[in-house]
Scaffold this active site. Structure first.
Site, PDB file in Angstrom:
ATOM      1  N   ASP A  40      -0.181  -2.217   7.745  1.00 51.27           N
ATOM      2  CA  ASP A  40      -1.001  -2.654   6.611  1.00 51.27           C
ATOM      3  C   ASP A  40      -2.464  -2.576   7.063  1.00 51.27           C
ATOM      4  O   ASP A  40      -2.742  -2.433   8.258  1.00 51.27           O
ATOM      5  CB  ASP A  40      -0.620  -4.107   6.237  1.00 51.27           C
TER       6      ASP A  40
ATOM      7  N   ARG B  42       7.758  -0.740  -6.384  1.00 53.11           N
ATOM      8  CA  ARG B  42       7.129  -1.964  -6.895  1.00 53.11           C
ATOM      9  C   ARG B  42       7.440  -2.089  -8.390  1.00 53.11           C
ATOM     10  O   ARG B  42       7.725  -3.175  -8.889  1.00 53.11           O
ATOM     11  CB  ARG B  42       5.600  -1.937  -6.702  1.00 53.11           C
TER      12      ARG B  42
HETATM   13  N1   CP Z   1       0.299  -3.028  -2.211  1.00 52.62           N
HETATM   14  C1   CP Z   1      -0.439  -3.566  -3.175  1.00 52.62           C
HETATM   15  O1   CP Z   1      -0.268  -4.717  -3.560  1.00 52.62           O
HETATM   16  O2   CP Z   1      -1.363  -2.710  -3.715  1.00 52.62           O
HETATM   17  P1   CP Z   1      -2.570  -3.088  -4.675  1.00 52.62           P
HETATM   18  O3   CP Z   1      -3.545  -3.911  -3.876  1.00 52.62           O
HETATM   19  O4   CP Z   1      -3.140  -1.757  -5.093  1.00 52.62           O
HETATM   20  O5   CP Z   1      -2.045  -3.863  -5.838  1.00 52.62           O
HETATM   21  N1  NVA Z   2      -3.064  -7.420   3.372  1.00 53.19           N
HETATM   22  C1  NVA Z   2      -3.657  -6.664   2.304  1.00 53.19           C
HETATM   23  C2  NVA Z   2      -2.612  -6.247   1.318  1.00 53.19           C
HETATM   24  C3  NVA Z   2      -3.121  -5.395   0.198  1.00 53.19           C
HETATM   25  C4  NVA Z   2      -2.041  -5.032  -0.775  1.00 53.19           C
HETATM   26  C5  NVA Z   2      -4.728  -7.511   1.633  1.00 53.19           C
HETATM   27  O1  NVA Z   2      -4.509  -8.699   1.435  1.00 53.19           O
HETATM   28  O2  NVA Z   2      -5.794  -6.972   1.324  1.00 53.19           O
END
Ligand code: CP
Ligand code: NVA
Length: 308
Positions: free
Chosen positions: A226, A294
């Site tokens: 991530d 998703r």
């Molecule tokens: N993975 C995810 O939640 O992506 P977004 O931030 O684009 O919604």
């Molecule tokens: N860890 C990241 C996830 C984004 C979908 C955030 O919080 O920005």
């Protein structure tokens, strides 16, 4: 589902997680065949965003449409919340208009407060602490690709953030083997890991926390990463780029994993930081299937919570 809301995977029983997965599988199949399924006809979802989003916004909005309902995008920048209206009063008001609320915000307490005062289901679309819809989708995707998630070595590399925390909870619930490879000082939430380990004692899950990416990647079935700088942490970016550098998901690390290891990323990816272009382009990268799922998993959650 027993619970009115979906705030954390801790709120769900194993049977409920399985119900979400089987419903998602059914809805995905129907959508692929072009068959209509409209259990939420006439229902509305308010989607409150205090942070940016591409996937969450579009998958919830399109998901509601495909289920026969409607979604409203509400940026907190344009809501009275920004001018001092309380979450309590916002929850009470929205409960008079819509059938569900999805909320993406900073403090986890805010989404708990919304759920407490709303008489309708509240779904956590990401907080600083948790990202439950993501972790449910991730395990759904692993099962879809590998036939099962139990017995696999799932390695998450990088920040001990909302995604890492939610993966720990679902691993604990479902008895999975999860290695969280995280630099010192960026570990997942202590309270969440404690809960995940309590669950693991009952489910047979193994949750390891390490800070050696080279060792962690050995024989991995899944390598997951991530962003290094989550939303709200932008002022720490320079320091994080330095600290997280050895945790980059690149071909050298992938070479240590099992030959059929799959690459996962919740996206958005910051290419050249936590993941290389080469890995993003590799056939082992399933992050766009993950993104698609998703939609299917959240449609299942919406149908189960709002369709009651
Ligand atoms: N993975 C995810 O939640 O992506 P977004 O931030 O684009 O919604
Ligand atoms: N860890 C990241 C996830 C984004 C979908 C955030 O919080 O920005």
């Amino acid at each position: 589902m027993r619970s009115k809301d979906l705030i954390s995977i801790l709120d769900l029983s194993v049977a409920e997680i399985e119900e979400i997965f089987s419903t998602a599988r059914r809805l995905k199949e129907k959508q692929k065949k072009g068959e209509e399924c409209l259990p939420l006809k006439g229902k509305s979802l308010a989607m409150i965003f205090a942070k940016s989003s591409t996937r969450t916004r579009v998958s919830f909005e399109v998901g509601m449409l495909q289920l026969g309902g409607h979604a409203l995008f509400m940026s907190t920048q344009d809501m009275q919340l920004k001018r001092g209206e309380t979450i309590h009063d916002t929850a009470k008001t929205l409960s008079r208009y819509v059938d569900g609320i999805m909320m993406r915000t900073y403090s986890h307490k805010d989404v708990l407060e919304m759920a407490e005062h709303a008489t309708i289901p509240v779904i956590n679309g990401l907080t600083d602490l948790l990202h439950p819809c993501q972790a449910l989708t991730d395990i759904f995707t692993i099962i879809e690709k590998k036939g099962a998630a139990a017995g696999l070595k799932i390695v998450y590399l990088g920040d001990g953030d909302n995604v890492a925390n939610s993966l720990a909870v679902i691993a604990g619930k479902l008895g999975l083997f999860l290695v969280l490879c995280i630099p010192p000082g960026y570990e997942p939430d202590k309270g969440i890991i404690k809960e995940a380990n309590i669950l693991a004692a009952g489910s047979g899950a193994k949750i390891e926390i390490t800070n050696d990416p080279q060792a962690a990647a050995i024989a991995a079935d899944i390598l997951y990463t991530d962003v290094w700088t989550s939303m709200g942490k932008e002022q720490e970016r320079e320091e994080r780029l330095r600290v997280f550098k050895p945790y980059q998901l690149n071909s050298k690390l992938l070479a240590k994993a099992n030959p059929d290891c799959l690459i996962m990323h919740c996206l958005p990816a910051h290419r050249g930081e936590e993941i290389t272009d080469e890995i993003m382009a590799s056939r082992q990268n399933i992050s766009f299937d993950q993104a698609e799922n998703r939609l299917h998993v959240q449609k299942a959650i919406l149908a189960l919570l709002l369709g009651k």
